[in-house]
Design a protein around this motif. Structure first.
Motif, short mmCIF file in Angstrom:
data_model
loop_
_atom_site.label_atom_id
_atom_site.label_comp_id
_atom_site.label_asym_id
_atom_site.label_seq_id
_atom_site.Cartn_x
_atom_site.Cartn_y
_atom_site.Cartn_z
N LEU A 1 0.82 -1.21 0.00
CA LEU A 1 0.00 0.00 0.00
C LEU A 1 0.86 1.26 0.00
N GLU A 2 2.00 1.21 0.71
CA GLU A 2 2.87 2.39 0.75
C GLU A 2 3.42 2.73 -0.63
N LEU B 1 0.68 4.42 -2.71
CA LEU B 1 0.38 5.78 -2.25
C LEU B 1 1.52 6.76 -2.51
N LEU C 1 -6.91 4.16 -0.40
CA LEU C 1 -7.10 3.66 0.96
C LEU C 1 -8.41 2.90 1.11
N GLN C 2 -9.44 3.31 0.36
CA GLN C 2 -10.74 2.65 0.44
C GLN C 2 -11.25 2.44 -0.98
#
Length: 356
Positions: A3-4, A7, A67-68
């Motif tokens: 995820l990092e 992003l 994130l969602q």
């Protein structure tokens, strides 16, 4: 993919875009009053505000959807509208800036007769915003539809649709963007050509060497700065905007499925508002002159290092030591006089001899 890592790119682009445009607006607020009242300054302010709004509105949505994952339909429509609007609005303002500079330099009498000032520029900005809002709202009226694009972190129009009305809108958007790019490049090239022609004509029409030297010293830096600004502007427009326009044409015409190319194209388009403040604001005259003077010092140092060793002429030695004698000054004045082709040469020489 972690995820990092996903992003990292949108967060970095958001931070750099906000910092750059806020810095640009702060620099503009400290501009002299006479420049603030110009049409070009007003358009630059409009571009900086437009880029800042685009970055602040579009990037947080992308970060939030990473994130969602679920996308509400209304949010997808809004994100697609933002990408459409700020893409074509930025191109429209840049095109208007190029046209304003071309009109001011190449047709100054027309520019003066039309009274192009900050009020005209504000009306141009209003027309750009209003026209682009209506144009980019057409997908909401059925001219196209917004869908999630892989890797499903952004929404855009369906540029692979077979519905005739959707196909028409895709080609219309790409065609208008292409036209704005071509007009911007044409105005920049025409302006560079006008500056070159003006320089050559002044050199032919002005016989006095001192006047020609004075004009070159005063105008060469401004010309180089103007051309550098136009060249960088053209490169930014081409590099950032052309890939997305090409992807619209390719996807709608041949219905290819190259998701990586689509993602790279929208990222290039998103870099445009990040680079604009540095091109239009930070390459302003004061910074340019500092860079130009620094480069001249470097070139002068190289020239001195390659000069042959040996005795220097007396006049050069005295000039370097800041102890010029009346003889040196008279020699300089006579040199300037002999370069003069006007009928007043004889009087000028006698005037110099009387001083000696």
């Amino acid at each position: 993919m972690a995820l990092e890592a996903v992003l990292a790119i949108p967060v970095l682009m958001f931070a750099v875009g906000v910092v750059g445009n806020v810095t640009a607006i702060a620099v503009l607020s400290r501009t002299k009053r006479e420049r603030k009242e110009s049409a070009f300054y007003t358009l630059v302010c409009g571009l900086a505000v437009t880029d800042l709004l685009g970055t602040c509105l579009a990037s947080p949505i992308t970060i939030a959807t990473v994130l969602q994952s679920p996308w509400p339909e209304a949010l997808c429509e809004f994100h697609s509208f933002l990408l459409l609007f700020f893409g074509v609005a930025g191109l429209s303002i840049i095109c208007t800036m190029s046209a304003e500079r071309y009109l001011a330099i190449s047709h100054p009498y027309t520019y003066k007769r039309w009274a192009v000032d900050q009020h005209v520029a504000r009306w141009c900005l209003f027309a750009i915003y209003a026209g682009n809002v209506l144009f980019c709202c057409l997908p909401l009226l059925g001219f196209s539809r917004s869908i999630r694009q892989p890797p499903y972190t952004w929404c855009f129009i369906d540029w692979r649709s077979r519905i005739p009305l959707h196909v028409f809108y895709s080609f219309l958007y790409a065609g208008i963007s292409s036209l704005l790019i071509l007009v911007t490049i044409a105005c920049n090239v025409a302006l560079c050509w006008t500056l070159l022609v003006m320089r050559q004509r002044i050199g032919k029409l002005v016989p006095r060497a001192s006047i020609k030297k004075h004009w070159r010293e005063r105008s060469s830096g401004v010309e180089i700065q103007m051309m550098l600004l136009l060249i960088v502007t053209s490169l930014v427009v081409l590099v950032c905007s052309t890939p997305l326009v090409v992807r619209i044409f390719v996807n709608q015409r041949w219905l290819v499925n190259d998701w990586d190319a689509d993602l790279q194209a929208i990222r290039f388009a998103s870099v445009n508002p990040i680079l604009d403040p540095w091109v239009y604001i930070l390459l302003r005259r004061t910074v340019f002159h500092k860079v130009l003077s620094l480069s001249k010092r470097v070139m002068r140092g190289r020239a001195k290092s390659i000069l042959p060793a040996g005795p220097r002429p007396t006049a050069q030695y005295l000039m370097e030591k800041n102890c010029a004698t009346p003889l040196v000054l008279s020699t300089e004045l006579l040199g300037r006089v002999y370069l003069d082709d006007t009928p007043s040469t004889t009087g000028a020489i006698s005037h110099v001899e009387e001083k000696e």
